[in-house]
Design a protein around this motif. Structure first.
Motif, PDB file in Angstrom:
ATOM      1  N   SER A 284       0.819  -1.224   0.000  1.00 43.26           N
ATOM      2  CA  SER A 284       0.000   0.000   0.000  1.00 43.26           C
ATOM      3  C   SER A 284       0.847   1.266   0.000  1.00 43.26           C
ATOM      4  O   SER A 284       0.448   2.297  -0.540  1.00 43.26           O
ATOM      5  N   SER A 285       2.047   1.206   0.559  1.00 41.65           N
ATOM      6  CA  SER A 285       2.902   2.395   0.594  1.00 41.65           C
ATOM      7  C   SER A 285       3.416   2.772  -0.786  1.00 41.65           C
ATOM      8  O   SER A 285       3.795   3.920  -1.028  1.00 41.65           O
ATOM      9  N   ALA A 286       3.423   1.802  -1.715  1.00 45.21           N
ATOM     10  CA  ALA A 286       3.916   2.082  -3.080  1.00 45.21           C
ATOM     11  C   ALA A 286       2.845   2.707  -3.947  1.00 45.21           C
ATOM     12  O   ALA A 286       3.153   3.194  -5.046  1.00 45.21           O
ATOM     13  N   LYS A 287       1.594   2.708  -3.518  1.00 42.48           N
ATOM     14  CA  LYS A 287       0.516   3.268  -4.325  1.00 42.48           C
ATOM     15  C   LYS A 287       0.519   4.774  -4.205  1.00 42.48           C
ATOM     16  O   LYS A 287       0.792   5.329  -3.142  1.00 42.48           O
ATOM     17  N   ARG A 288       0.183   5.491  -5.295  1.00 44.06           N
ATOM     18  CA  ARG A 288       0.226   6.942  -5.345  1.00 44.06           C
ATOM     19  C   ARG A 288      -1.162   7.489  -5.706  1.00 44.06           C
ATOM     20  O   ARG A 288      -1.932   6.827  -6.399  1.00 44.06           O
ATOM     21  N   THR A 289      -1.366   8.686  -5.276  1.00 45.35           N
ATOM     22  CA  THR A 289      -2.647   9.351  -5.570  1.00 45.35           C
ATOM     23  C   THR A 289      -2.627   9.912  -6.974  1.00 45.35           C
ATOM     24  O   THR A 289      -1.604   9.880  -7.667  1.00 45.35           O
ATOM     25  N   LYS A 290      -3.757  10.473  -7.388  1.00 42.49           N
ATOM     26  CA  LYS A 290      -3.835  11.033  -8.730  1.00 42.49           C
ATOM     27  C   LYS A 290      -2.953  12.268  -8.874  1.00 42.49           C
ATOM     28  O   LYS A 290      -2.456  12.576  -9.953  1.00 42.49           O
ATOM     29  N   ASP A 291      -2.810  13.053  -7.789  1.00 43.13           N
ATOM     30  CA  ASP A 291      -1.952  14.232  -7.869  1.00 43.13           C
ATOM     31  C   ASP A 291      -0.485  13.862  -8.071  1.00 43.13           C
ATOM     32  O   ASP A 291       0.297  14.623  -8.662  1.00 43.13           O
ATOM     33  N   GLN A 292      -0.092  12.735  -7.546  1.00 46.05           N
ATOM     34  CA  GLN A 292       1.304  12.318  -7.649  1.00 46.05           C
ATOM     35  C   GLN A 292       1.630  11.670  -8.991  1.00 46.05           C
ATOM     36  O   GLN A 292       2.787  11.567  -9.355  1.00 46.05           O
ATOM     37  N   THR A 293       0.628  11.208  -9.710  1.00 47.57           N
ATOM     38  CA  THR A 293       0.892  10.539 -10.989  1.00 47.57           C
ATOM     39  C   THR A 293       1.079  11.574 -12.082  1.00 47.57           C
ATOM     40  O   THR A 293       0.544  12.683 -12.016  1.00 47.57           O
ATOM     41  N   SER A 294       1.828  11.263 -13.103  1.00 47.97           N
ATOM     42  CA  SER A 294       2.115  12.164 -14.222  1.00 47.97           C
ATOM     43  C   SER A 294       1.085  11.977 -15.315  1.00 47.97           C
ATOM     44  O   SER A 294       0.250  11.082 -15.269  1.00 47.97           O
ATOM     45  N   ASN A 295       1.158  12.866 -16.350  1.00 43.32           N
ATOM     46  CA  ASN A 295       0.208  12.817 -17.457  1.00 43.32           C
ATOM     47  C   ASN A 295       0.446  11.629 -18.382  1.00 43.32           C
ATOM     48  O   ASN A 295      -0.472  11.163 -19.036  1.00 43.32           O
ATOM     49  N   TRP A 296       1.700  11.207 -18.528  1.00 36.88           N
ATOM     50  CA  TRP A 296       2.011  10.072 -19.411  1.00 36.88           C
ATOM     51  C   TRP A 296       2.070   8.773 -18.623  1.00 36.88           C
ATOM     52  O   TRP A 296       2.230   8.762 -17.405  1.00 36.88           O
ATOM     53  N   VAL A 297       1.961   7.698 -19.343  1.00 33.64           N
ATOM     54  CA  VAL A 297       1.947   6.382 -18.733  1.00 33.64           C
ATOM     55  C   VAL A 297       3.184   5.601 -19.179  1.00 33.64           C
ATOM     56  O   VAL A 297       3.457   5.523 -20.383  1.00 33.64           O
TER      57      VAL A 297
END
Length: 304
Positions: A284-297
């Protein structure tokens, strides 16, 4: 058709008789046989070898012939019977002290004896020029005149002292009859050598078969060791089977014990600690919120 103009032909001009036989100079024939190699027609130089038929060769010429028999040479039929270097014998020659060689008179203002040879008989002193019969011993290769062997009868070499027999004497540059006798003796010796070689091959095959049989059938010592091992294993199994089983009332929870050879204790998934689980991306600590994710995949979107 000719004979015109008053010409009168003679009988020898009209009738052709038999051709005259060309006579070979004896001196030239002796020089060619005793001073030159029978294979290359070059001057004999040490080391000099001879075959079982009594012909003289330069050792270098024989080696070149054995290395390349396909090369075109003028006197190939002379050395057809030579199969290898063992078919020739290096001659132990005695130098002639009166031989001057190339140091002699080359101006042509005095008589030169063509029959003076480079080598002599060490016993009698006769020169090896073809005027006298010479022979060599197949055992040691020493060269003597036939007169020396005839007058001094012995079974030991006059020069080196090695024993020999009459069959070991080979006449050098003998007549046609003598060459035929030497050829028969050579063929008989080679015929005797062939069954000897076959027997050696059969002995080698027997030793190989014996070694294979010993590998397939181990000795009594190996079988006894294997029997002892099987007996001890059977006894251990019988003792384990005869041991009493523990009762259910006194049963105690047994924890899994690591094997004797392993160094760490293996635990199940539920028993692993949180620190160990945090090492993987599924935690669970490795999961990130939407704000932390970038526009590209990307494959591993760890760029912020």
């Amino acid at each position: 058709m000719g004979c015109d103009g008053g010409t009168i032909p003679k009988r020898h001009e009209l009738v052709k008789g038999p051709k005259k036989v060309e006579k070979v100079d004896k001196n030239a024939a002796l020089v060619a046989r005793w001073y030159y190699c029978a294979l290359t027609q070059e001057k004999l130089n040490r080391p000099v070898v001879s075959c079982d038929l009594g012909r003289l060769y330069n050792k270098d010429a024989v080696i070149e012939y054995l290395l390349d028999k396909s090369a075109e040479r003028p006197n190939m039929e002379v050395a057809v019977h030579i199969r290898g270097i063992k078919d020739v014998k290096e001659l132990n020659l005695t130098d002639n002290p009166a031989w001057q060689g190339d140091r002699g008179n080359t101006k042509g203002d005095r008589y030169e004896d063509l029959h003076r040879a480079c080598y002599i008989c060490p016993v009698v002193g006769l020169e090896m020029n073809g005027r006298h019969k010479f022979c060599y011993l197949r055992t040691c290769g020493c060269v003597f005149s036939e007169r020396a062997l005839r007058e001094v009868k012995t079974e030991i070499c006059h020069k080196c002292g090695d024993p020999f027999q009459n069959s070991d004497i080979v006449i050098l540059n003998g007549s046609k009859e003598e060459v035929e006798e030497l050829r028969k003796g050579m063929e008989e010796r080679r015929a005797k050598e062939k069954p000897g070689k076959k027997s050696k091959k059969s002995k080698a095959a027997e030793t190989v078969s014996k070694s294979e049989a010993s590998k397939d059938n181990p000795g009594p010592s190996k079988t006894t060791k294997n029997e002892l091992k099987t007996a001890t294993v059977n006894k251990a199994e019988d003792s384990i089977a005869s041991a009493p089983e523990p009762s259910t009332s006194t049963a105690v929870s047994i924890k899994p014990v690591a094997a004797a050879g392993s160094k760490r204790l293996f635990l199940g998934r539920d028993e692993k600690s949180e620190a160990y689980k945090s090492l993987f991306t599924s935690h669970s600590s490795a999961k990130r919120t939407k704000d932390q994710t970038s526009n590209w995949v990307t494959h591993t979107p760890y760029h912020f």
